[in-house]
Enzyme design. Structure first.
Site, short mmCIF file in Angstrom:
data_model
loop_
_atom_site.label_atom_id
_atom_site.label_comp_id
_atom_site.label_asym_id
_atom_site.label_seq_id
_atom_site.Cartn_x
_atom_site.Cartn_y
_atom_site.Cartn_z
N CYS A 195 13.98 10.09 6.63
CA CYS A 195 13.78 9.72 8.04
C CYS A 195 15.06 9.88 8.85
CB CYS A 195 13.28 8.29 8.13
SG CYS A 195 14.36 7.13 7.27
N LYS B 192 0.89 -1.17 0.00
CA LYS B 192 0.00 0.00 0.00
C LYS B 192 0.93 1.22 0.00
CE LYS B 192 -1.91 2.92 2.07
NZ LYS B 192 -1.64 4.32 1.71
N GLU C 211 10.21 16.21 14.87
CA GLU C 211 10.61 15.94 13.49
C GLU C 211 9.90 16.92 12.56
OE1 GLU C 211 9.08 12.40 11.48
OE2 GLU C 211 11.07 12.04 10.66
N GLU D 124 9.01 1.14 11.08
CA GLU D 124 10.12 2.08 10.83
C GLU D 124 9.54 3.48 10.80
OE1 GLU D 124 13.33 0.59 8.21
OE2 GLU D 124 11.61 -0.30 7.25
P1 NAD Z 1 2.11 8.54 7.49
O1 NAD Z 1 2.20 7.81 8.78
O2 NAD Z 1 1.20 9.67 7.39
O3 NAD Z 1 1.70 7.55 6.30
C1 NAD Z 1 2.45 6.41 6.01
C2 NAD Z 1 1.57 5.39 5.32
O4 NAD Z 1 0.60 4.91 6.24
C3 NAD Z 1 0.78 5.93 4.12
O5 NAD Z 1 0.78 4.98 3.11
C4 NAD Z 1 -0.62 6.11 4.70
O6 NAD Z 1 -1.65 6.04 3.75
C5 NAD Z 1 -0.69 4.92 5.64
N1 NAD Z 1 -1.69 5.02 6.69
C6 NAD Z 1 -2.20 6.14 7.27
N2 NAD Z 1 -3.10 5.80 8.23
C7 NAD Z 1 -3.16 4.45 8.25
C8 NAD Z 1 -3.88 3.50 9.03
N3 NAD Z 1 -4.74 3.88 9.97
N4 NAD Z 1 -3.67 2.19 8.81
C9 NAD Z 1 -2.80 1.77 7.86
N5 NAD Z 1 -2.08 2.64 7.07
C10 NAD Z 1 -2.26 3.95 7.28
O7 NAD Z 1 3.61 8.98 7.14
P2 NAD Z 1 4.10 9.84 5.89
O8 NAD Z 1 3.74 11.25 6.09
O9 NAD Z 1 3.69 9.17 4.63
O10 NAD Z 1 5.68 9.65 6.01
C11 NAD Z 1 6.51 10.48 6.76
C12 NAD Z 1 7.02 9.75 7.97
O11 NAD Z 1 7.66 8.53 7.58
C13 NAD Z 1 8.08 10.52 8.71
O12 NAD Z 1 7.84 10.46 10.09
C14 NAD Z 1 9.36 9.78 8.36
O13 NAD Z 1 10.41 9.93 9.30
C15 NAD Z 1 8.89 8.38 8.28
N6 NAD Z 1 9.82 7.54 7.52
C16 NAD Z 1 10.53 6.59 8.20
C17 NAD Z 1 11.47 5.81 7.53
C18 NAD Z 1 12.30 4.78 8.26
O14 NAD Z 1 12.93 3.97 7.60
N7 NAD Z 1 12.33 4.77 9.58
C19 NAD Z 1 11.66 5.99 6.15
C20 NAD Z 1 10.90 6.95 5.50
C21 NAD Z 1 9.98 7.72 6.19
#
Ligand code: NAD
Length: 477
Positions: free
Chosen positions: A270, A162, A369, A236
């Site tokens: 991240c 997804k 962040e 992650e």
């Molecule tokens: P987000 O949590 O808003 O969304 C991530 C994903 O989760 C999206 O695909 C979203 O549609 C999905 N999602 C949202 N609500 C959900 C639910 N209730 N159930 C299942 N899926 C759901 O994050 P974002 O804004 O897309 O990404 C930014 C964040 O990602 C930052 O905090 C960044 O640090 C982190 N990140 C971490 C890593 C790592 O390797 N640790 C890598 C890249 C990004």
């Protein structure tokens, strides 16, 4: 304009450089997710029954198709996210490297053997979990897809990805390439949508494991949803990673790494080094040097080969970063570079490279962040203070220590509460190198051996090989 607008079941992807609609896609709802899980469950039996060598060959073929297609995959990611085109293409190419690494592993996943108990022989088998869900963010779409989908595929799981609703198109293409490579239909699928779609997948009882990459609140939500059927989880999440510069460091390399660390992908990484902790004795000159270099970075159209930093991904992200900058001002922060929109751009979600000096540890920009091109500078006098500042956050993803003193480097690496410590280096990632967060940054890891543990289960088999009557209590029974 909204970063994403949903009109009934239509998802509009907005190009953050132009604010125009890049694509319209149909959202998958709960029924489509359930159908995808049924297909995946069926296909997984065939996939897991194949010889590892066969899975390996198919993954290898997929890798070649991904590499051959990296120009198009890069274009899609640039249009969807604003990522600079050369970076987007390079990331798609690195995605092919993940497929090759895991193709090499697919026929070498073995358990352990235990022969030390007389009369018994035990061994373990590594078994695929079954149907595995991968939920992705938008900051490195093609690369994250390959990094997270390849390990469970190599281990014999079927995978449903997804992608983020902001950047779904490279995911769809990668799944099409997998079918072209001969990976059986249903083994790798993509569903499109936002939180509701992700939620439907993550709470489905027939899903056995989840790899989630994204924000802390979503990670917590998924962990709760997964608890009902105890799905195996790899999480992650975010970071507020420190770059710690001591006075004996190679300051030229440290300055370069600091600028790359916070401006690469407009700070939407991240593991971005978003807090510069610098020894007080060199702080004034070092910060001036970093500011001078940051001011030279070319911000603009991500399709222009001269551009080094593009827009941030969405109007929502743009507003969020501008909000952090307002908060910084109201808390008395000293913004010495940038601090707002890029005024030369007529359209698009651009933020100027921003440096905030003399940050107090109590300020919001010291601990939260921001996920944008914003660097916060704090100073320290002693090694102990450096460690205390480094660890003064709920996150623990990456860290960067700059010193020529080997003993100090090792002491720092032991004291830092983060999943990765880079010594005299900027961010390094590779398929086999562990990468995972401590504290709120995560659980488990999607790379190397951690990835195998996350998407397999261990079965112990114990065989009594003694040619004697069964020993033990209750004689005569
Ligand atoms: P987000 O949590 O808003 O969304 C991530 C994903 O989760 C999206 O695909 C979203 O549609 C999905 N999602 C949202 N609500 C959900 C639910 N209730 N159930 C299942 N899926 C759901 O994050 P974002 O804004 O897309 O990404 C930014 C964040 O990602 C930052 O905090 C960044 O640090 C982190 N990140 C971490 C890593 C790592 O390797 N640790 C890598 C890249 C990004």
């Amino acid at each position: 304009m909204s970063p994403i607008s949903t009109v009934s079941d239509t998802l509009r992807v907005i190009n953050p450089a132009t604010e125009e609609v890049a694509a319209e896609l149909t959202i998958d709802g709960a029924d489509e997710c359930a159908a995808a899980v049924d297909r995946a469950t069926e296909a997984q039996r065939v996939w897991a029954a194949m010889a590892g060598e066969q899975r390996s060959e198919l993954l290898w073929r997929w890798a070649q198709l991904v590499e051959d297609d990296c120009a198009e995959l890069g274009r899609l990611d640039t249009e969807d996210t604003g990522k600079v085109l050369s970076d987007a293409r390079a990331q798609a190419r690195r995605g092919a490297r993940h497929a090759r690494y895991w193709a090499g592993k697919a026929d070498k996943l073995v358990g352990q053997q235990f022969g030390d108990v007389p009369g018994q022989f035990s061994y373990t088998r590594l078994e695929a979990l079954g149907t595995y869900v991968v939920v992705l963010p938008w900051n490195a779409p093609a690369h994250s897809f390959m990094a997270r989908a390849c390990p469970p595929l190599a281990c014999g799981n079927s995978v449903i990805v997804k992608p983020s609703e902001l950047s779904p198109r490279s995911a769809i293409r990668l799944a099409e390439l997998a079918v072209q490579a001969g990976i059986p239909t249903g083994v790798l699928q993509v569903v499109v949508g936002g939180g509701a779609t992700g939620g439907a997948l993550c709470s489905h009882p027939d899903v056995a494991g989840i790899s989630f990459t994204g924000s802390v609140p979503t990670g917590q939500h998924i962990a709760r949803a997964a608890a009902d059927t105890f799905k195996k989880l790899t999480l992650e999440m975010g970071g507020k990673s420190p770059i710690i510069v001591f006075d004996d460091a190679d300051l030229d390399s440290a300055a370069r790494a600091t600028v790359l660390g916070i401006l690469n992908n407009a700070g939407q990484v991240c593991a971005a080094g978003s807090r510069l902790l610098v020894h007080a004795s060199i702080a004034k000159d070092f910060v001036a040097e970093v500011a001078a270099r940051m001011s030279k970075v070319r911000v603009g159209d991500p399709l222009d080969p001269q551009t080094q930093v593009g827009p941030v991904v969405s109007s929502g992200q743009h507003e969020k970063i501008l909000g952090f900058l307002d908060t910084a001002r109201s808390e008395g922060a000293r913004i010495v570079l940038g601090g707002g929109r890029v005024t030369t751009q007529q359209r698009g979600f651009y933020i100027a490279p921003t440096l905030i000096d003399q940050v107090d540890p109590a300020m919001t920009v010291a601990s939260e962040e921001i996920f944008g091109p914003v660097l916060s500078v704090l100073t320290f006098e002693t090694e102990a203070q450096a460690l205390e500042l480094a660890n003064a956050t709920e996150f623990g993803l990456s860290s960067y220590v700059w010193t020529r003193d080997l003993g100090r480097m090792i002491r720092m690496s032991e004291g830092i509460e983060a999943g990765v410590v880079h010594g005299n280096s900027n961010l390094m990632l590779d398929s086999g190198l562990p990468f995972g967060g401590f504290k709120q940054s995560g659980l488990g890891g999607a790379y190397g051996d951690d990835a195998v543990s996350g998407c397999t289960r261990t079965k112990r088999v114990t065989l009594r090989i003694a040619n004697t009557p069964l020993p033990g209590p209750w004689p005569g029974i």
